[in-house]
Design an enzyme around this catalytic site. Structure first.
Site, PDB file in Angstrom:
ATOM      1  N   CYS A 111       0.830  -1.208   0.000  1.00 54.90           N
ATOM      2  CA  CYS A 111       0.000   0.000   0.000  1.00 54.90           C
ATOM      3  C   CYS A 111       0.864   1.257   0.000  1.00 54.90           C
ATOM      4  CB  CYS A 111      -0.967  -0.059   1.187  1.00 54.90           C
ATOM      5  SG  CYS A 111      -2.383   1.018   0.987  1.00 54.90           S
ATOM      6  N   HIS A 127      -3.434  -5.769   1.155  1.00 53.16           N
ATOM      7  CA  HIS A 127      -2.753  -5.955   2.445  1.00 53.16           C
ATOM      8  C   HIS A 127      -2.741  -7.421   2.874  1.00 53.16           C
ATOM      9  CE1 HIS A 127      -2.400  -1.733   3.892  1.00 53.16           C
ATOM     10  NE2 HIS A 127      -3.434  -1.520   3.100  1.00 53.16           N
ATOM     11  N   GLU A 140      -0.987  -8.731   5.136  1.00 51.46           N
ATOM     12  CA  GLU A 140      -0.825  -8.812   6.597  1.00 51.46           C
ATOM     13  C   GLU A 140      -2.170  -8.653   7.314  1.00 51.46           C
ATOM     14  OE1 GLU A 140      -0.493  -6.180   4.889  1.00 51.46           O
ATOM     15  OE2 GLU A 140      -0.835  -4.350   6.040  1.00 51.46           O
TER      16      GLU A 140
END
Lengths: 84, 230
Positions: free
Chosen positions: B85, B202, B204
């Protein structure tokens, strides 16, 4: 003292969705003759320096290194003598 | 693995990234942007967030943080760098990856689950994954509209450097599945040596049993498998 008046704008080939949104708003206000709107950035920088050639060189470097993204943007500027 | 996560002023996904790798048993260091020591990482992560408040252009100020000299040097020596990002935006602004992340076509901040298709298994981040598989990885950005000119796009296509494309649930890459207007539905690209990856989604945020999707683990496990295969 010199003031650099810098315009950073999108290249003509790059889509400007913000400009399109403004065009749509202007149409809804009744301005039917508006074909295109482009949004750009305007930046002023003051230099403690009166040598135009020196300042001009610095502004080019500043624009190339930071103010403009060469992938999508171009820039233009003019210098103006100012008192502080 | 030793993982170094960089924290810039305004980063807000640094702890998510740290947790995702710590949970997998890796040694994770949080590195402040003013530091100049990367602490001998096997992988550097530039996390998501709003470094320097997104002033001027997203990622444009972060490239002048002292740690970025080290990150650029590390990448140029063949080090692995994952930009997620805002991290992707920093990688393009720093010149480690080509192109620019522009404002979303809709002008909206988009926060949603998004499928992305693995387009190349030839990267440490997709090592061993099946080309064409669709992963559910959340996106959350306003400037994720990847742009490069026609020559730049052709160069990426010809060198198999488009690693992820936005797709629908079944893996179809269509205009409707493109959330932000990115050219060629690009969600992630890698460097010429394939070891620097920038992606808007994302992983994560999809790596824990507490959240809806765990598909981010495919990417984390791919990185582990790549590392263990060396």
């Amino acid at each position: 003292m010199l003031k650099a008046k810098i315009h950073v704008f999108l290249k003509p080939s790059v889509l400007d969705p913000q400009g399109q949104a403004v065009t749509n708003s202007l149409h809804s206000l009744g301005y039917d003759a508006i074909r295109e709107t482009r949004i750009s950035k305007y930046i002023e920088i003051k230099f403690d320096e009166n040598d135009e050639e020196k300042v001009s060189k610095q502004v080019h470097t500043i624009c190339d290194k930071l103010l403009a993204n060469p992938n999508t943007e171009k820039y233009a500027f003019e210098l103006e003598a100012v008192r502080d | 693995m030793r993982v170094s996560v960089i924290t810039f002023p305004g980063s807000n996904c640094d702890h998510d990234a740290m947790e995702a790798f710590e949970t997998r048993g890796h040694h994770v260091s949080q590195i402040w942007h003013k530091d100049t020591d990367l602490q001998s990482p096997d992988l550097v992560i530039l996390p998501g967030g709003f470094s320097y408040g997104d002033y001027l252009r997203c990622g444009s100020i972060a490239k002048f943080s002292p740690i970025m000299n080290e990150v650029i040097g590390y990448a140029n020596r063949g080090g692995m760098v994952l930009g997620i990002c805002n991290g992707f935006q920093i990688l393009t602004e720093s010149g480690l990856l080509p192109g620019t992340l522009m404002m979303n076509k809709s002008l909206q901040f988009i926060c949603q689950h998004q499928y992305i298709r693995v387009e190349s298994a030839d990267s440490p981040y997709t090592f061993g994954l099946d080309k064409g598989m669709a992963l559910d990885i959340p996106i959350a950005h306003k400037e994720g509209n990847y742009f490069t000119d026609a020559d730049g796009l052709k160069a990426l296509q010809d060198s198999d450097r488009i690693v992820f494309r936005y797709c629908d649930r079944d893996g179809n890459v269509t205009p409707d599945a493109n959330p932000n207007g990115a050219v060629d539905n690009i969600a992630g690209i890698c460097s010429e040596n394939r070891r620097v990856l920038g992606m808007m989604p994302h992983p994560e945020r999809a790596a824990s049993s507490h959240v809806v999707s765990q598909d981010g683990l495919f990417i984390i496990k791919a990185i582990e498998n790549y590392f263990n295969s060396r």
